[in-house]
Motif scaffolding. Structure first.
Motif, PDB file in Angstrom:
ATOM      1  N   HIS A 107       0.813  -1.216   0.000  1.00 52.44           N
ATOM      2  CA  HIS A 107       0.000   0.000   0.000  1.00 52.44           C
ATOM      3  C   HIS A 107       0.847   1.267   0.000  1.00 52.44           C
ATOM      4  CE1 HIS A 107       0.914   0.921   4.217  1.00 52.44           C
ATOM      5  NE2 HIS A 107       0.815  -0.377   4.450  1.00 52.44           N
ATOM      6  N   GLY A 108       0.172   2.393  -0.145  1.00 58.00           N
ATOM      7  CA  GLY A 108       0.849   3.684  -0.186  1.00 58.00           C
ATOM      8  C   GLY A 108       0.774   4.442   1.127  1.00 58.00           C
ATOM      9  N   MET A 109       1.234   5.679   1.104  1.00 58.18           N
ATOM     10  CA  MET A 109       1.267   6.559   2.268  1.00 58.18           C
ATOM     11  C   MET A 109      -0.145   6.811   2.804  1.00 58.18           C
ATOM     12  SD  MET A 109       2.739  10.478   2.351  1.00 58.18           S
ATOM     13  CE  MET A 109       1.441  11.142   1.307  1.00 58.18           C
ATOM     14  N   GLY A 110      -0.289   6.682   4.108  1.00 57.38           N
ATOM     15  CA  GLY A 110      -1.561   6.965   4.748  1.00 57.38           C
ATOM     16  C   GLY A 110      -2.563   5.821   4.663  1.00 57.38           C
ATOM     17  N   ASP A 111      -2.174   4.720   4.060  1.00 54.58           N
ATOM     18  CA  ASP A 111      -3.064   3.579   3.899  1.00 54.58           C
ATOM     19  C   ASP A 111      -2.527   2.406   4.716  1.00 54.58           C
ATOM     20  OD1 ASP A 111      -5.200   2.110   2.998  1.00 54.58           O
ATOM     21  OD2 ASP A 111      -4.620   2.124   0.889  1.00 54.58           O
ATOM     22  N   ASN A 158      -0.592  -4.171  13.658  1.00 55.40           N
ATOM     23  CA  ASN A 158      -1.999  -3.898  13.378  1.00 55.40           C
ATOM     24  C   ASN A 158      -2.099  -2.780  12.345  1.00 55.40           C
ATOM     25  OD1 ASN A 158      -1.780  -1.335  14.909  1.00 55.40           O
ATOM     26  ND2 ASN A 158      -1.679  -2.687  16.695  1.00 55.40           N
ATOM     27  N   MET A 159      -3.319  -2.432  11.962  1.00 55.47           N
ATOM     28  CA  MET A 159      -3.527  -1.437  10.917  1.00 55.47           C
ATOM     29  C   MET A 159      -3.012  -0.063  11.322  1.00 55.47           C
ATOM     30  SD  MET A 159      -7.281  -2.456   9.345  1.00 55.47           S
ATOM     31  CE  MET A 159      -7.405  -0.850   8.538  1.00 55.47           C
ATOM     32  N   VAL A 160      -3.180   0.300  12.595  1.00 49.81           N
ATOM     33  CA  VAL A 160      -2.717   1.616  13.055  1.00 49.81           C
ATOM     34  C   VAL A 160      -1.201   1.715  12.925  1.00 49.81           C
ATOM     35  CG1 VAL A 160      -2.530   3.166  15.038  1.00 49.81           C
ATOM     36  CG2 VAL A 160      -4.676   1.947  14.599  1.00 49.81           C
ATOM     37  N   GLU A 161      -0.481   0.700  13.382  1.00 47.52           N
ATOM     38  CA  GLU A 161       0.984   0.696  13.257  1.00 47.52           C
ATOM     39  C   GLU A 161       1.404   0.681  11.794  1.00 47.52           C
ATOM     40  OE1 GLU A 161       2.870  -2.388  15.484  1.00 47.52           O
ATOM     41  OE2 GLU A 161       2.065  -1.699  17.413  1.00 47.52           O
ATOM     42  N   ASP A 162       0.659  -0.027  10.974  1.00 46.52           N
ATOM     43  CA  ASP A 162       0.967  -0.101   9.547  1.00 46.52           C
ATOM     44  C   ASP A 162       0.882   1.290   8.913  1.00 46.52           C
ATOM     45  OD1 ASP A 162       1.622  -1.319   7.152  1.00 46.52           O
ATOM     46  OD2 ASP A 162      -0.425  -1.942   6.704  1.00 46.52           O
ATOM     47  N   PHE A 193       4.913   6.440   7.394  1.00 45.26           N
ATOM     48  CA  PHE A 193       5.494   7.775   7.544  1.00 45.26           C
ATOM     49  C   PHE A 193       6.808   7.728   8.325  1.00 45.26           C
ATOM     50  CE2 PHE A 193       0.930   8.590   7.066  1.00 45.26           C
ATOM     51  CZ  PHE A 193       0.915   9.628   6.145  1.00 45.26           C
ATOM     52  N   LEU A 194       6.732   7.180   9.517  1.00 46.01           N
ATOM     53  CA  LEU A 194       7.860   7.252  10.444  1.00 46.01           C
ATOM     54  C   LEU A 194       8.527   5.881  10.564  1.00 46.01           C
ATOM     55  CD1 LEU A 194       6.072   9.406  13.171  1.00 46.01           C
ATOM     56  CD2 LEU A 194       7.543  10.190  11.290  1.00 46.01           C
ATOM     57  N   SER A 195       9.465   5.633   9.667  1.00 48.52           N
ATOM     58  CA  SER A 195      10.136   4.335   9.644  1.00 48.52           C
ATOM     59  C   SER A 195      11.326   4.422   8.699  1.00 48.52           C
ATOM     60  CB  SER A 195       9.149   3.244   9.203  1.00 48.52           C
ATOM     61  OG  SER A 195       9.735   1.969   9.308  1.00 48.52           O
ATOM     62  N   ASN A 196      11.877   3.275   8.353  1.00 51.37           N
ATOM     63  CA  ASN A 196      13.025   3.209   7.461  1.00 51.37           C
ATOM     64  C   ASN A 196      12.700   2.244   6.324  1.00 51.37           C
ATOM     65  OD1 ASN A 196      15.635   2.007   6.430  1.00 51.37           O
ATOM     66  ND2 ASN A 196      16.469   3.598   7.765  1.00 51.37           N
ATOM     67  N   THR A 202      -7.015  11.058   7.646  1.00 55.41           N
ATOM     68  CA  THR A 202      -7.537  12.091   8.555  1.00 55.41           C
ATOM     69  C   THR A 202      -6.543  12.507   9.630  1.00 55.41           C
ATOM     70  OG1 THR A 202      -8.519  10.365   9.960  1.00 55.41           O
ATOM     71  CG2 THR A 202      -9.907  11.286   8.207  1.00 55.41           C
ATOM     72  N   ASN A 203      -5.338  11.944   9.603  1.00 56.11           N
ATOM     73  CA  ASN A 203      -4.371  12.240  10.645  1.00 56.11           C
ATOM     74  C   ASN A 203      -3.600  13.506  10.299  1.00 56.11           C
ATOM     75  OD1 ASN A 203      -2.425  12.201  12.682  1.00 56.11           O
ATOM     76  ND2 ASN A 203      -2.363   9.959  12.721  1.00 56.11           N
ATOM     77  N   VAL A 204      -4.231  14.645  10.524  1.00 51.61           N
ATOM     78  CA  VAL A 204      -3.641  15.937  10.175  1.00 51.61           C
ATOM     79  C   VAL A 204      -2.397  16.206  11.018  1.00 51.61           C
ATOM     80  CG1 VAL A 204      -4.032  18.429  10.071  1.00 51.61           C
ATOM     81  CG2 VAL A 204      -5.880  16.833   9.467  1.00 51.61           C
ATOM     82  N   THR A 205      -2.426  15.821  12.277  1.00 54.99           N
ATOM     83  CA  THR A 205      -1.285  16.049  13.164  1.00 54.99           C
ATOM     84  C   THR A 205      -0.036  15.353  12.646  1.00 54.99           C
ATOM     85  OG1 THR A 205      -2.747  16.246  15.085  1.00 54.99           O
ATOM     86  CG2 THR A 205      -0.422  15.793  15.516  1.00 54.99           C
ATOM     87  N   LEU A 206      -0.185  14.098  12.234  1.00 56.77           N
ATOM     88  CA  LEU A 206       0.946  13.339  11.715  1.00 56.77           C
ATOM     89  C   LEU A 206       1.473  13.984  10.435  1.00 56.77           C
ATOM     90  CD1 LEU A 206       2.830  10.925  11.810  1.00 56.77           C
ATOM     91  CD2 LEU A 206       1.057   9.550  10.687  1.00 56.77           C
TER      92      LEU A 206
END
Length: 297
Positions: A28-32, A64-68, A73-76, A144-148
């Protein structure tokens, strides 16, 4: 009679193996996420319906989906590719080879996978909106994660090539600054590496050329990817950010640093254009242009 029965069973078994549909790996792509029922979950169901018996593995980074989503965004990216390499090597359903479909940044990751992890073999790589020469600009953020998203922007503004940012922010790892090509080549830990920008890793080119097809889908009204020609391996002419060079005019192609020129000559590069914005396509378009020609073997 027993001998005949054994021969019949052996023949049936060999036919079922021969006629089996090649497994598919999705990224998947960014944010998904791997399993969002409105995105990749729906794609997985569509593939399973259209290709009865197909095994579809959708990449999940995290527990899980949230960590995914967060790890998009924040990973290597390099660590993710290595992790997925180990996962598919351990999956008995993929040992005979697989097709793959990457969505947006997931397409770059799958290309890194075929270049760095040739076993089990990837047969066809379908890149849907992938940014293969990187991006120069952070788009509106999906989800919807505007903060991130705001945090990502702050890190990019801090400096995409600052070591901490480069090693921990996925989008920085395919950030390609045409105004600072030398810094990009020296400090980009991911996209410059898999594109053989600084040095030529011959195994990358050799492994990429084992693909039957590298299918590149560009969205003609894409407002997410800057420049959108990156989806066809095009990019800004070095030293400025206005004129965009198509793939065949880039040094990546003319010097054949990645084997793309050879693949093009062999008819392995497929350039598909899709009307609409980023990742906006219909089920009918997907079936006619992707499933039937590249996945229905």
């Amino acid at each position: 009679m027993r001998l005949i029965a054994c021969l019949v069973l052996a023949l049936a078994s060999s036919l079922s193996i021969t006629e089996a549909v090649t497994p598919i790996v999705l990224w998947h792509g960014m944010g998904d996420s791997c399993c969002n029922p409105l995105s990749l979950g729906a794609i997985k169901r569509m593939l399973e319906k259209q290709l009865p018996g197909v095994y579809v593995y959708s990449v999940q980074i995290g527990n899980n989906m949230v960590e995914d989503i967060e790890n998009g965004f924040l990973s290597n990216a390099n660590k993710q590719v290595e992790q997925v390499c180990q996962t598919i090597r351990a999956d008995p359903k993929l040992k005979g080879g697989y097709n793959s479909i990457g969505f947006s940044q997931g397409a770059q990751f799958l290309r890194a996978l075929v270049q760095r992890c040739p076993n089990p073999p990837m047969r066809n790589l379908v890149s849907i909106g992938g940014q293969h020469q990187g991006v120069y600009g952070f788009p509106r953020c999906p989800g919807t994660n505007v903060t991130l998203c705001n945090y990502v922007r702050e890190l990019l503004n801090l400096g995409a090539y600052v070591s901490f940012v480069q090693n921990n922010l996925i989008q920085a790892q395919y950030w390609h600054d045409p105004l600072n090509e030398e810094e990009y080549k020296q400090k980009s830990i991911f996209i410059a590496d898999i594109n053989n920008e600084l040095t030529v890793n011959r195994s990358y080119a050799a492994n990429l050329q084992t693909l039957k097809n590298l299918v590149l889908v560009k969205f003609l009204s894409d407002s997410m990817v800057q420049p959108r020609e990156s989806e066809w391996f095009g990019f800004y002419q070095p030293g400025q950010d206005k004129t965009v060079l198509p793939l065949r005019n880039t040094t990546l192609y003319t010097q054949d640093r990645l084997g793309l020129k050879a693949m093009d000559a062999a008819g392995k590069l497929k350039f598909l254009a899709c009307e609409g914005d980023h990742l906006q396509f219909t089920d009918t378009w997907f079936t006619q242009n992707i499933v039937k020609p590249y996945l229905s073997n």
